[in-house]
Design an enzyme around this catalytic site. Sequence first.
Site, PDB file in Angstrom:
ATOM      1  N   LYS A  91      52.113   0.156 100.581  1.00  0.00           N
ATOM      2  CA  LYS A  91      51.292   0.738 101.655  1.00  0.00           C
ATOM      3  C   LYS A  91      52.067   0.704 102.964  1.00  0.00           C
ATOM      4  O   LYS A  91      52.807  -0.246 103.242  1.00  0.00           O
ATOM      5  CB  LYS A  91      50.009  -0.091 101.851  1.00  0.00           C
ATOM      6  N   GLY A 192      35.018  11.943 106.496  1.00  0.00           N
ATOM      7  CA  GLY A 192      36.378  12.447 106.689  1.00  0.00           C
ATOM      8  C   GLY A 192      36.818  13.277 105.504  1.00  0.00           C
ATOM      9  O   GLY A 192      36.006  13.956 104.859  1.00  0.00           O
ATOM     10  N   LYS A 193      38.095  13.188 105.174  1.00  0.00           N
ATOM     11  CA  LYS A 193      38.646  14.047 104.121  1.00  0.00           C
ATOM     12  C   LYS A 193      37.948  13.805 102.781  1.00  0.00           C
ATOM     13  O   LYS A 193      37.547  14.742 102.102  1.00  0.00           O
ATOM     14  CB  LYS A 193      40.165  13.801 103.987  1.00  0.00           C
ATOM     15  N   VAL A 194      37.762  12.540 102.426  1.00  0.00           N
ATOM     16  CA  VAL A 194      37.173  12.235 101.120  1.00  0.00           C
ATOM     17  C   VAL A 194      35.637  12.358 101.162  1.00  0.00           C
ATOM     18  O   VAL A 194      35.046  13.060 100.336  1.00  0.00           O
ATOM     19  CB  VAL A 194      37.589  10.828 100.633  1.00  0.00           C
ATOM     20  N   GLY A 195      35.022  11.701 102.136  1.00  0.00           N
ATOM     21  CA  GLY A 195      33.555  11.745 102.234  1.00  0.00           C
ATOM     22  C   GLY A 195      33.059  13.170 102.454  1.00  0.00           C
ATOM     23  O   GLY A 195      32.087  13.609 101.819  1.00  0.00           O
TER      24      GLY A 195
HETATM   25  P1  NAI Z   1      39.639  10.049 107.035  1.00  0.00           P
HETATM   26  O1  NAI Z   1      40.298   9.424 108.204  1.00  0.00           O
HETATM   27  O2  NAI Z   1      39.778  11.525 106.835  1.00  0.00           O
HETATM   28  O3  NAI Z   1      38.069   9.725 107.044  1.00  0.00           O
HETATM   29  C1  NAI Z   1      37.526   8.464 107.259  1.00  0.00           C
HETATM   30  C2  NAI Z   1      36.214   8.687 108.001  1.00  0.00           C
HETATM   31  O4  NAI Z   1      35.497   7.463 108.051  1.00  0.00           O
HETATM   32  C3  NAI Z   1      36.426   9.161 109.434  1.00  0.00           C
HETATM   33  O5  NAI Z   1      35.658  10.326 109.675  1.00  0.00           O
HETATM   34  C4  NAI Z   1      35.911   7.973 110.272  1.00  0.00           C
HETATM   35  O6  NAI Z   1      35.356   8.367 111.513  1.00  0.00           O
HETATM   36  C5  NAI Z   1      34.883   7.381 109.341  1.00  0.00           C
HETATM   37  N1  NAI Z   1      34.530   5.988 109.604  1.00  0.00           N
HETATM   38  C6  NAI Z   1      35.317   4.950 109.995  1.00  0.00           C
HETATM   39  N2  NAI Z   1      34.596   3.825 110.096  1.00  0.00           N
HETATM   40  C7  NAI Z   1      33.322   4.157 109.735  1.00  0.00           C
HETATM   41  C8  NAI Z   1      32.104   3.420 109.639  1.00  0.00           C
HETATM   42  N3  NAI Z   1      32.044   2.111 109.914  1.00  0.00           N
HETATM   43  N4  NAI Z   1      30.992   4.071 109.238  1.00  0.00           N
HETATM   44  C9  NAI Z   1      31.007   5.390 108.978  1.00  0.00           C
HETATM   45  N5  NAI Z   1      32.138   6.137 109.061  1.00  0.00           N
HETATM   46  C10 NAI Z   1      33.270   5.526 109.439  1.00  0.00           C
HETATM   47  O7  NAI Z   1      40.144   9.266 105.736  1.00  0.00           O
HETATM   48  P2  NAI Z   1      40.034   9.689 104.212  1.00  0.00           P
HETATM   49  O8  NAI Z   1      41.324  10.253 103.773  1.00  0.00           O
HETATM   50  O9  NAI Z   1      38.773  10.453 103.988  1.00  0.00           O
HETATM   51  O10 NAI Z   1      39.904   8.272 103.517  1.00  0.00           O
HETATM   52  C11 NAI Z   1      38.651   7.602 103.397  1.00  0.00           C
HETATM   53  C12 NAI Z   1      38.820   6.404 102.479  1.00  0.00           C
HETATM   54  O11 NAI Z   1      39.284   6.855 101.204  1.00  0.00           O
HETATM   55  C13 NAI Z   1      39.848   5.359 102.943  1.00  0.00           C
HETATM   56  O12 NAI Z   1      39.420   4.080 102.575  1.00  0.00           O
HETATM   57  C14 NAI Z   1      41.104   5.749 102.185  1.00  0.00           C
HETATM   58  O13 NAI Z   1      41.977   4.648 102.033  1.00  0.00           O
HETATM   59  C15 NAI Z   1      40.498   6.168 100.875  1.00  0.00           C
HETATM   60  N6  NAI Z   1      41.336   7.047 100.081  1.00  0.00           N
HETATM   61  C16 NAI Z   1      41.711   8.277 100.536  1.00  0.00           C
HETATM   62  C17 NAI Z   1      42.489   9.099  99.728  1.00  0.00           C
HETATM   63  C18 NAI Z   1      42.839  10.494 100.136  1.00  0.00           C
HETATM   64  O14 NAI Z   1      43.286  11.266  99.264  1.00  0.00           O
HETATM   65  N7  NAI Z   1      42.656  10.893 101.391  1.00  0.00           N
HETATM   66  C19 NAI Z   1      42.987   8.647  98.425  1.00  0.00           C
HETATM   67  C20 NAI Z   1      42.470   7.352  98.031  1.00  0.00           C
HETATM   68  C21 NAI Z   1      41.714   6.596  98.844  1.00  0.00           C
END
Ligand code: NAI
Length: 366
Positions: A91, A192-195
């Site tokens: 990481k 974000g991207k995943v949610g």
């Molecule tokens: P991202 O940065 O696009 O989205 C994360 C979202 O969570 C942001 O919109 C942020 O404002 C929000 N957030 C942060 N703290 C929060 C809280 N306390 N309550 C509600 N929302 C909150 O990141 P992404 O890529 O969507 O990743 C999300 C998770 O998935 C991370 O844990 C990441 O490690 C994991 N992940 C992502 C992958 C990917 O392909 N992007 C692959 C595997 C895991």
Amino acid sequence: MFGNGTSGDIVEIERLKEFDDHALVSFVSDAQSGLSAVIALHRANPTVPSFGATRFWHYASSLEGVKDALRLARLMSYKAALAGLECGGAKGVIIADRNPHKITGADREHLLEAYAARVNLLGGRFITGTDVGVTQEDLDTMHRVSRHVIGFNDNSTDITVEGVLGSVRAALTEVFGSPELAGRSFAIQGLGKVGGGLLARIYEPVGTTGKIFVADVDAALVETVKGKYPRIIVVAPSEIDRQEVDVFAPCALSGAVNRRNAGKLAVKIVAGGANNQLESESIGDTLHERKILYAPDYVANAGGLIAVFDEYKNPSYDRARVEKAVLHIPETLRKIFAESRAENIAPSRVANRMAERIFNGYTHGS
Ligand code: NAI
């Protein structure tokens, strides 16, 4: 970078509970661009580089960033093992001195370029891509400096979401006997991207008879998403784990299920995309005792890793090949759930045991 920079700090890292005999922990900084980062390799297969995306985040302290890197690198070894990939986990964490969204333009570019140059110093033993806080554009910036930055064949996050959705369906089948989404209720933490991707995939199938609660700390993002998906029910970030739903889907940061909420969750399933969803291993036991089915995070969200590993291994891209590999995820979950049921132990413990058997076979490389 943290502490007083004496060799005593190195000893402290080895004593951190997050340290698990990591193969390498490297601190990188660049005064000119303001870069401060840590790269951690957990297990290193001698013939294959260690894989792990890079996170760009602001922490309460640099030490918190280091701990996150150690924890996440370890988790990546588990993820790779159960995704059937022969790489060790790693990481990169870039520790922002303020909200990373506010680091823009040339400042952002210089910082990311400096980071990518440090990745090069590891000579290809570390392959990285995008995690929280790192956009596809950032990836382009880093790739101009380092060919060890990957994730370009397709949007690897789409593949992550595909795997998370497959996991949700596997968990629904285990609990309700059917993978159908219609009429089910969800609470998605993080848009974000995943949610956001998960929401896009479930919105129509859940339909008007189901419910989707969402929360994100980014109010502007929430507003945009609400405009696009009017039926969602927006709740405060502090309320998202209090919803009575079928599926709680953590898609934000670490520790979504913790000492504070594990005993109170009113859900049937925890299945989402975030890494390190359980604050500690014993939280997995609590969920199991409370008959809440947990889809181990690193199994559910392995799609992105599967996609980038495919990119690393193959000269040309074939989406069908990647999608086929992602089917491995629900299949693995079915095995984990079956073992958990048969032995009456938490799925998180079953998954850990399965993964450790695999990656403990690796040496630290040469
Ligand atoms: P991202 O940065 O696009 O989205 C994360 C979202 O969570 C942001 O919109 C942020 O404002 C929000 N957030 C942060 N703290 C929060 C809280 N306390 N309550 C509600 N929302 C909150 O990141 P992404 O890529 O969507 O990743 C999300 C998770 O998935 C991370 O844990 C990441 O490690 C994991 N992940 C992502 C992958 C990917 O392909 N992007 C692959 C595997 C895991």
